[in-house]
Design an enzyme around this catalytic site. Sequence first.
Site, PDB file in Angstrom:
ATOM      1  CG  LEU A 203      35.563  23.858  12.642  1.00 34.85           C
ATOM      2  CD1 LEU A 203      35.589  22.382  12.270  1.00 34.85           C
ATOM      3  CD2 LEU A 203      34.313  24.515  12.081  1.00 34.85           C
ATOM      4  CG  ASN A 289      49.617  12.651   9.267  1.00 38.23           C
ATOM      5  OD1 ASN A 289      50.323  13.606   8.978  1.00 38.23           O
ATOM      6  ND2 ASN A 289      48.804  12.661  10.301  1.00 38.23           N
ATOM      7  NE  ARG A 291      53.869  11.005  10.041  1.00 38.53           N
ATOM      8  CZ  ARG A 291      53.063  11.042  11.095  1.00 38.53           C
ATOM      9  NH1 ARG A 291      52.650   9.909  11.652  1.00 38.53           N
ATOM     10  NH2 ARG A 291      52.650  12.197  11.605  1.00 38.53           N
TER      11      ARG A 291
END
Length: 452
Positions: A203, A289, A291
């Site tokens: 992009l 993610n 975490r």
Amino acid sequence: MFSKVLIANRGEIALRIHRACREMGIATVAVHSTADADAMHVRMADESVCIGPAPASLSYLSMPNIISACEITGAEAIHPGYGFLSENATFVQVVEDHDITFIGPTAEHIRLMGDKITAKETMKALGVPCVPGSEGGVPTIEEARRAAKEIGYPVLVKATAGGGGRGMKLARAPQDLERAFSTARSEAKAAFGNDEVYLEKYLGRPRHIEIQVFGDGRGNAVHLGERDCSLQRRHQKVFEEAPSPVIDAETRARIGKTCADAIAKMKYAGAGTVEFLYEDGAFYFIEMNTRLQVEHPVTEAIYDVDLVQEQIRIAAGLPMSFSQADLVPNGHAIECRINAERLPDFRASPGTIQAYHPPGGLGVRMDSALYQGYVIPPYYDSLIGKLIVHARTRDLALARLDRALAELIVDGIDTTTDLFRALLDEPAIRSGAYDIHWLEQWLAEVAGTEEA
């Protein structure tokens, strides 16, 4: 609730977790390498255990040493922080096999989201919009050429196990593909032990928007809005804000619900972040993610929640302390990552802190483990602190950040503080009109001006 938690990390995040535990009446165990014997998180914890020499591979990444520290101290749970073993599914399984609670998602969910191809396929099936790309990995250059032609140039060649920009190369045209393909595979093999790559549409001018989600592991989940992390250097975030200057309430609610519904169906437990590229009003999933994020404090500021305490609650089997209806954003927050680096080339700058004065005042938070006389070791990440400001509006937050940066004193080493003071003078930063390429282009222009 746990009576004792071992913190399997170092620096500011270890201290951050300790503070959350202390407010909950939970005793803490700090682990440390020989290089971190005098670190603040070691000084503040109720107990500490040396788990090895300075190299992370022999200490903070040593599963046997961390498990032994738990057994020696009687810690019932491990909080991994971020980095190191926080997204290592094998570690989670080892922890559980020793009847210790891992404060985070299951090994299955970490493994599922750790492979970017599998993560994309999973999220697509759950209704999350994704970047156009290859259907799975591309093991040969011939398959890469076919996939790239179908996707349309430019394309990114990305490691399935990648992160932080490693194993990711751009091919703007067909003649660039072979070099990008071989280089990405080589980098991926060296960094992750896995040379599998896939292709994704590149992009042109996107922003990096991430959605904070939280699940209870039983099929209930919420979102806590978005963070805009578009100011990046070499694919590493340096400046984060919430809410994004380009996301309105209706869009926030729509994409937030999409993400919350997806992790609810997964029965995901704890904190997670669903990351997107955002361009021309459209979201494209890139990774999740599993975490706590470095930039979690900006979300905490505008929603008035403690995400670390919430992680601990969920791991202990308690319900979430808030519902989606409770989560109403208030004001604007910005975080600057203060690194021990020398400008303009961002070389690491370890050394002894001669003087340290954190900024203060209304709406200012400094997450750091620095103190006068502390020796920053050369073995670990250069992040030494996070300066977070919160105010009623974005303009007021920028003004507060400018004031706080002027108050911050870190003598004895070089830091990136001056970078942020310079950025605050830029019209694009003031207006919020930047994308993921803006910072590197600005740095190149500044370097060119200085050389001239």
